[in-house]
Design a protein around this motif. Structure first.
Motif, short mmCIF file in Angstrom:
data_model
loop_
_atom_site.label_atom_id
_atom_site.label_comp_id
_atom_site.label_asym_id
_atom_site.label_seq_id
_atom_site.Cartn_x
_atom_site.Cartn_y
_atom_site.Cartn_z
N CYS A 12 0.83 -1.21 0.00
CA CYS A 12 0.00 0.00 0.00
C CYS A 12 0.87 1.26 0.00
O CYS A 12 0.55 2.24 -0.67
N ALA A 13 1.97 1.22 0.74
CA ALA A 13 2.88 2.37 0.77
C ALA A 13 3.50 2.60 -0.60
O ALA A 13 3.65 3.75 -1.03
N ILE A 15 2.23 1.84 -3.54
CA ILE A 15 1.19 2.43 -4.39
C ILE A 15 0.95 3.88 -3.97
O ILE A 15 0.80 4.77 -4.80
N GLY A 16 0.95 4.13 -2.65
CA GLY A 16 0.74 5.48 -2.14
C GLY A 16 1.83 6.45 -2.55
O GLY A 16 1.55 7.59 -2.92
N PRO A 51 -4.86 5.53 -6.93
CA PRO A 51 -4.17 4.69 -5.93
C PRO A 51 -5.12 3.89 -5.03
O PRO A 51 -4.90 2.70 -4.80
N GLY A 52 -6.17 4.52 -4.55
CA GLY A 52 -7.10 3.83 -3.67
C GLY A 52 -7.85 2.71 -4.38
O GLY A 52 -8.00 1.61 -3.85
N ALA A 55 -5.47 -0.24 -4.98
CA ALA A 55 -5.26 -1.04 -3.77
C ALA A 55 -6.48 -1.92 -3.47
O ALA A 55 -6.34 -3.09 -3.14
N VAL A 64 -7.95 -0.44 2.66
CA VAL A 64 -6.74 -0.19 1.87
C VAL A 64 -6.86 1.05 0.99
O VAL A 64 -5.86 1.72 0.74
N THR A 68 -4.10 3.91 1.36
CA THR A 68 -3.30 4.24 0.19
C THR A 68 -3.52 5.68 -0.27
O THR A 68 -2.57 6.40 -0.56
N LEU A 71 -1.87 8.03 2.21
CA LEU A 71 -0.42 8.05 2.02
C LEU A 71 -0.04 8.86 0.78
O LEU A 71 0.95 9.59 0.79
N SER A 72 -0.83 8.73 -0.28
CA SER A 72 -0.56 9.51 -1.49
C SER A 72 -0.64 11.01 -1.20
O SER A 72 0.22 11.79 -1.62
N GLY A 94 -10.19 8.60 -0.01
CA GLY A 94 -10.16 7.23 0.49
C GLY A 94 -11.47 6.84 1.16
O GLY A 94 -11.98 5.73 0.96
#
Length: 191
Positions: A12-13, A15-16, A51-52, A55, A64, A68, A71-72, A94
């Motif tokens: 996830c990180a 992708i984020g 990204p979300g 994931a 997730v 994600t 984090l993005s 998200g």
């Protein structure tokens, strides 16, 4: 999110972080186009939903998308003109993406539910864009074009996320990380 493995967090990180880089590039390029070519800005706005959705489609696990997308936004925050607001926007995106799957109690992972998520996101993005960009100040054709581009963009990028997830899944990226795979509980997955 129960039973979060380090491997899932790292995936996830990753992708984020990639999403954060895309968010930053979009913010700077979008800042130039939003007032000159709002249609182009609108059609690329769905990038924030990539990204979300990726994931979710890849891991079929609750939370997730929120993790994600957040984090993005966090990765993009120091490099964007809007600063920390990028992180808050990531959280909201998200949450919006999690909502249809939460309603389905994270038991349905079919393509149509991802598209419903994209449509809900598109409606909210369209409404926000109309207000922020002053859609009422355009002529009828311009208003329709801008509103339609903001509406369809999250759906398009959700479709791209589904395509990327299938490719990554075939490469074995999600092996052992899907909750439904690990439990063998017979949840409904892709069509």
């Amino acid at each position: 999110m129960r039973n979060i493995s380090t491997r899932l967090l790292i995936a996830c990180a990753a992708i984020g972080v990639a999403g954060g880089v895309l968010f930053t590039a979009h913010a700077w390029i979008g800042g130039l186009t939003v007032n000159t070519i709002p249609f182009l800005y609108g059609i690329t706005m769905g990038l924030y939903f990539l990204p979300g959705a990726l994931a979710q489609a890849l891991f079929h696990r609750g939370g997730v998308a929120l993790l994600t997308a957040s984090l993005s936004g966090l990765v993009a925050s120091p490099f964007q003109p809007i600063g920390f607001l990028a992180f808050l926007i990531g959280i909201v995106i998200g949450l919006i993406q999690e909502l249809p799957f939460l309603i389905a109690r994270y038991r349905v992972w079919k393509t149509w539910l991802f598209l419903v998520s994209g449509l809900v996101s598109g409606l909210l993005t369209m409404g926000a864009a109309f207000g922020i960009l002053g859609g009422q100040n355009y002529n009828l054709g311009g208003t329709i074009l801008v509103v339609a581009s903001f509406f369809i963009s999250p759906v398009i990028f959700t479709g791209i996320a589904l395509w990327l997830a299938r490719a990554l899944d075939q490469a074995g990226v999600a092996r052992g990380l899907r909750a439904d795979e690990r439990r063998g509980d017979g949840r409904q997955v892709d069509d």
